[in-house]
Design a protein around this motif. Structure first.
Motif, PDB file in Angstrom:
ATOM      1  N   PRO A   1       0.801  -1.315   0.022  1.00 23.75           N
ATOM      2  CA  PRO A   1      -0.163  -0.035   0.053  1.00 23.75           C
ATOM      3  C   PRO A   1       0.843   1.206   0.035  1.00 23.75           C
ATOM      4  CG  PRO A   1      -0.967  -1.809   1.546  1.00 23.75           C
ATOM      5  CD  PRO A   1       0.592  -2.138   1.423  1.00 23.75           C
ATOM      6  N   GLU A   2       0.256   2.216  -0.766  1.00 22.90           N
ATOM      7  CA  GLU A   2       0.948   3.633  -0.987  1.00 22.90           C
ATOM      8  C   GLU A   2       2.195   3.656  -1.544  1.00 22.90           C
ATOM      9  OE1 GLU A   2       1.276   5.454   3.195  1.00 22.90           O
ATOM     10  OE2 GLU A   2      -0.960   5.106   3.460  1.00 22.90           O
ATOM     11  N   TRP A   3       2.561   2.702  -2.086  1.00 19.57           N
ATOM     12  CA  TRP A   3       3.854   2.568  -3.096  1.00 19.57           C
ATOM     13  C   TRP A   3       3.483   2.095  -4.586  1.00 19.57           C
ATOM     14  CZ3 TRP A   3       9.173   2.148  -1.281  1.00 19.57           C
ATOM     15  CH2 TRP A   3       9.488   2.011  -0.165  1.00 19.57           C
ATOM     16  N   ALA A   4       4.208   2.916  -5.466  1.00 20.48           N
ATOM     17  CA  ALA A   4       4.040   2.343  -6.845  1.00 20.48           C
ATOM     18  C   ALA A   4       4.974   1.218  -6.993  1.00 20.48           C
ATOM     19  CB  ALA A   4       4.629   3.458  -7.726  1.00 20.48           C
ATOM     20  N   GLY A   5       4.511   0.367  -7.728  1.00 20.08           N
ATOM     21  CA  GLY A   5       5.205  -1.048  -8.010  1.00 20.08           C
ATOM     22  C   GLY A   5       6.650  -1.085  -8.339  1.00 20.08           C
ATOM     23  N   LYS A   6       7.036  -0.373  -9.153  1.00 20.61           N
ATOM     24  CA  LYS A   6       8.564  -0.228  -9.497  1.00 20.61           C
ATOM     25  C   LYS A   6       9.395   0.360  -8.467  1.00 20.61           C
ATOM     26  CE  LYS A   6      11.613   1.996 -12.885  1.00 20.61           C
ATOM     27  NZ  LYS A   6      11.982   2.616 -13.833  1.00 20.61           N
ATOM     28  N   VAL A   7       8.823   1.330  -7.975  1.00 19.50           N
ATOM     29  CA  VAL A   7       9.521   1.842  -6.749  1.00 19.50           C
ATOM     30  C   VAL A   7       9.737   1.010  -5.561  1.00 19.50           C
ATOM     31  CG1 VAL A   7       9.539   3.771  -5.370  1.00 19.50           C
ATOM     32  CG2 VAL A   7       8.690   4.341  -7.521  1.00 19.50           C
ATOM     33  N   ALA A   9      10.166  -2.230  -5.818  1.00 21.02           N
ATOM     34  CA  ALA A   9      10.934  -3.189  -6.344  1.00 21.02           C
ATOM     35  C   ALA A   9      12.366  -2.556  -6.016  1.00 21.02           C
ATOM     36  CB  ALA A   9      10.742  -3.561  -7.722  1.00 21.02           C
ATOM     37  N   MET A  10      12.375  -1.463  -6.704  1.00 18.10           N
ATOM     38  CA  MET A  10      13.860  -0.696  -6.395  1.00 18.10           C
ATOM     39  C   MET A  10      14.230  -0.539  -4.918  1.00 18.10           C
ATOM     40  SD  MET A  10      13.188   2.539  -9.194  1.00 18.10           S
ATOM     41  CE  MET A  10      14.662   3.280  -9.026  1.00 18.10           C
ATOM     42  N   HIS A  11      13.138  -0.347  -4.085  1.00 12.71           N
ATOM     43  CA  HIS A  11      13.587  -0.048  -2.599  1.00 12.71           C
ATOM     44  C   HIS A  11      13.979  -1.247  -2.051  1.00 12.71           C
ATOM     45  CE1 HIS A  11      13.098   0.849   1.505  1.00 12.71           C
ATOM     46  NE2 HIS A  11      12.216   0.099   1.715  1.00 12.71           N
ATOM     47  N   THR A  12      13.208  -2.614  -2.493  1.00 14.00           N
ATOM     48  CA  THR A  12      13.608  -4.060  -2.274  1.00 14.00           C
ATOM     49  C   THR A  12      14.876  -4.282  -2.525  1.00 14.00           C
ATOM     50  OG1 THR A  12      11.206  -4.591  -2.188  1.00 14.00           O
ATOM     51  CG2 THR A  12      12.652  -6.205  -2.221  1.00 14.00           C
ATOM     52  N   GLY A  13      15.146  -4.006  -3.529  1.00 13.92           N
ATOM     53  CA  GLY A  13      16.973  -4.190  -4.228  1.00 13.92           C
ATOM     54  C   GLY A  13      17.760  -3.592  -3.287  1.00 13.92           C
ATOM     55  N   ALA A  20      24.439  -4.404  -2.178  1.00 14.11           N
ATOM     56  CA  ALA A  20      24.118  -2.993  -2.203  1.00 14.11           C
ATOM     57  C   ALA A  20      24.506  -2.172  -0.664  1.00 14.11           C
ATOM     58  CB  ALA A  20      22.227  -2.800  -2.279  1.00 14.11           C
ATOM     59  N   GLN A  21      24.529  -2.797   0.090  1.00 12.63           N
ATOM     60  CA  GLN A  21      24.960  -2.266   1.663  1.00 12.63           C
ATOM     61  C   GLN A  21      26.406  -1.804   1.560  1.00 12.63           C
ATOM     62  OE1 GLN A  21      22.108  -1.841   3.285  1.00 12.63           O
ATOM     63  NE2 GLN A  21      21.380  -3.316   1.447  1.00 12.63           N
ATOM     64  N   SER A  22      27.005  -2.449   0.859  1.00 10.96           N
ATOM     65  CA  SER A  22      28.498  -2.145   0.680  1.00 10.96           C
ATOM     66  C   SER A  22      29.031  -1.300  -0.508  1.00 10.96           C
ATOM     67  CB  SER A  22      29.389  -3.317   1.155  1.00 10.96           C
ATOM     68  OG  SER A  22      29.284  -4.250   0.158  1.00 10.96           O
ATOM     69  N   ALA A  23      28.096  -1.118  -1.459  1.00  8.92           N
ATOM     70  CA  ALA A  23      28.410  -0.811  -2.948  1.00  8.92           C
ATOM     71  C   ALA A  23      28.783   0.947  -2.632  1.00  8.92           C
ATOM     72  CB  ALA A  23      27.406  -1.033  -3.818  1.00  8.92           C
ATOM     73  N   ASP A  24      29.531   1.454  -3.498  1.00  8.22           N
ATOM     74  CA  ASP A  24      29.676   2.779  -3.548  1.00  8.22           C
ATOM     75  C   ASP A  24      28.626   3.425  -4.583  1.00  8.22           C
ATOM     76  OD1 ASP A  24      32.029   2.785  -2.109  1.00  8.22           O
ATOM     77  OD2 ASP A  24      33.215   2.557  -3.826  1.00  8.22           O
ATOM     78  N   TYR A  25      28.204   2.702  -5.516  1.00  8.75           N
ATOM     79  CA  TYR A  25      27.373   3.130  -6.382  1.00  8.75           C
ATOM     80  C   TYR A  25      26.244   2.199  -6.307  1.00  8.75           C
ATOM     81  CZ  TYR A  25      30.689   6.594  -8.023  1.00  8.75           C
ATOM     82  OH  TYR A  25      31.257   7.558  -8.513  1.00  8.75           O
ATOM     83  N   LEU A  26      24.857   2.685  -6.856  1.00  5.67           N
ATOM     84  CA  LEU A  26      23.763   1.756  -7.096  1.00  5.67           C
ATOM     85  C   LEU A  26      23.088   1.957  -8.388  1.00  5.67           C
ATOM     86  CD1 LEU A  26      21.889   2.150  -3.604  1.00  5.67           C
ATOM     87  CD2 LEU A  26      23.157   0.244  -4.294  1.00  5.67           C
ATOM     88  N   LEU A  27      22.908   0.938  -9.028  1.00  4.86           N
ATOM     89  CA  LEU A  27      22.383   0.977 -10.493  1.00  4.86           C
ATOM     90  C   LEU A  27      21.125   0.393 -10.631  1.00  4.86           C
ATOM     91  CD1 LEU A  27      22.998   2.061 -13.616  1.00  4.86           C
ATOM     92  CD2 LEU A  27      24.181  -0.109 -13.757  1.00  4.86           C
ATOM     93  N   PHE A  28      20.324   1.350 -11.201  1.00  2.00           N
ATOM     94  CA  PHE A  28      18.954   0.814 -11.371  1.00  2.00           C
ATOM     95  C   PHE A  28      18.482   0.550 -13.079  1.00  2.00           C
ATOM     96  CE2 PHE A  28      18.358   2.532  -7.123  1.00  2.00           C
ATOM     97  CZ  PHE A  28      18.069   1.578  -6.669  1.00  2.00           C
ATOM     98  N   ILE A  29      18.237  -0.521 -13.543  1.00  2.00           N
ATOM     99  CA  ILE A  29      18.202  -0.647 -14.774  1.00  2.00           C
ATOM    100  C   ILE A  29      16.891  -1.304 -15.251  1.00  2.00           C
ATOM    101  CG2 ILE A  29      19.306  -1.516 -17.227  1.00  2.00           C
ATOM    102  CD1 ILE A  29      21.637  -1.768 -15.532  1.00  2.00           C
ATOM    103  N   GLY A 114      17.001  10.289   1.182  1.00  2.00           N
ATOM    104  CA  GLY A 114      15.874   9.427   1.807  1.00  2.00           C
ATOM    105  C   GLY A 114      15.562   8.128   0.834  1.00  2.00           C
ATOM    106  N   GLY A 115      16.634   7.929  -0.213  1.00  2.00           N
ATOM    107  CA  GLY A 115      16.372   6.580  -1.026  1.00  2.00           C
ATOM    108  C   GLY A 115      15.276   6.992  -1.850  1.00  2.00           C
ATOM    109  N   ILE A 116      15.014   5.747  -2.507  1.00  2.00           N
ATOM    110  CA  ILE A 116      13.796   5.727  -3.495  1.00  2.00           C
ATOM    111  C   ILE A 116      12.450   5.752  -2.659  1.00  2.00           C
ATOM    112  CG2 ILE A 116      13.454   3.326  -3.702  1.00  2.00           C
ATOM    113  CD1 ILE A 116      13.507   5.887  -6.474  1.00  2.00           C
ATOM    114  N   GLU A 117      12.548   5.568  -1.350  1.00  2.00           N
ATOM    115  CA  GLU A 117      11.342   5.672  -0.577  1.00  2.00           C
ATOM    116  C   GLU A 117      10.973   6.825  -0.453  1.00  2.00           C
ATOM    117  OE1 GLU A 117      10.088   4.198   4.036  1.00  2.00           O
ATOM    118  OE2 GLU A 117      12.203   3.987   3.385  1.00  2.00           O
ATOM    119  N   SER A 118      11.665   7.788  -0.699  1.00  2.00           N
ATOM    120  CA  SER A 118      11.356   9.345  -0.563  1.00  2.00           C
ATOM    121  C   SER A 118      10.192   9.616  -1.616  1.00  2.00           C
ATOM    122  CB  SER A 118      12.459  10.178  -0.523  1.00  2.00           C
ATOM    123  OG  SER A 118      13.096  10.098  -1.669  1.00  2.00           O
TER     124      SER A 118
END
Length: 196
Positions: A1-7, A9-13, A20-29, A114-118
């Motif tokens: 609830p209150e989330w767009a589907g793709k967003v 999925a991005m948040h979950t990843g 992802a926890q130790s990465a310098d960069y995050l890439l969403f494709i 605030g990440g993609i959650e924002s």
């Protein structure tokens, strides 16, 4: 609830993937994209060199179906008219823009905003996160992929029509008057550029 589907999925990843926890960069494709082997390395190098918290690419769209050859160039040019690359990349009075097909974030900056959650309820999460990063003082950029990133957005004309309708409606913030004004402006620009 209150989330767009793709967003979501991005948040979950971003929050559950151990790497992802130790990465310098995050890439969403997006899943319908194909990358040339050097694409990720080149974009990370460019983002680092330019000090960008977000680097997004305009993909090279496939031109196999009739609507990809005839209609897609017009829709793409209209989107570029509304969000010019020059405006998206200038330092002063930058127009916030990103293409959700390819978004490379510095993880620290991603977390600071605030990440993609924002932007969890946004259908155009790419533009929404770019606007949020701009408001929070983070540098962003958009470049043309020129074959490094290729995307077939839609398999049928009906899907193409529905998809671009959604994009333009969201770009107009679901305001019919704004959508009408933008289409009138595009028509005026088009007729003014025709030879007499």
């Amino acid at each position: 609830p209150e989330w767009a589907g793709k967003v979501h999925a991005m948040h979950t990843g971003a929050t559950r993937a151990a790497s992802a926890q130790s990465a310098d960069y995050l890439l969403f494709i997006d899943a319908d994209c194909e990358l040339e082997p050097g694409c990720v390395r080149a974009t990370v190098a460019l983002a680092h060199q330019r000090g960008l918290a977000l680097l997004s690419l305009w993909s090279t769209l496939t031109r196999r179906r009739w609507f990809e050859k005839i209609v897609q160039p017009a829709t793409t040019m209209e989107l570029i008219r509304q969000y010019p690359l020059e405006a998206a990349n200038r330092d002063r009075r930058r127009r916030a823009m990103a293409n959700g097909q390819f978004m490379l974030f510095m993880r620290d900056a991603f977390e600071r905003v605030g990440g993609i959650e924002s932007v969890r309820d946004s259908v155009l999460e790419d533009v929404a996160i770019a606007k949020r990063m701009k408001r929070m003082g983070e540098r962003t950029g958009v470049l043309i992929a020129d074959g490094l990133l290729v995307c077939r957005m839609y398999d049928t004309f009906d899907a193409f029509r529905r998809g671009w309708e959604r994009i333009f409606i969201e770009c107009a913030r679901r305001r019919s008057a704004r959508l009408r004004d933008r289409s009138s402006s595009a028509a005026a620009t088009s007729s003014a550029s025709r030879p007499s």
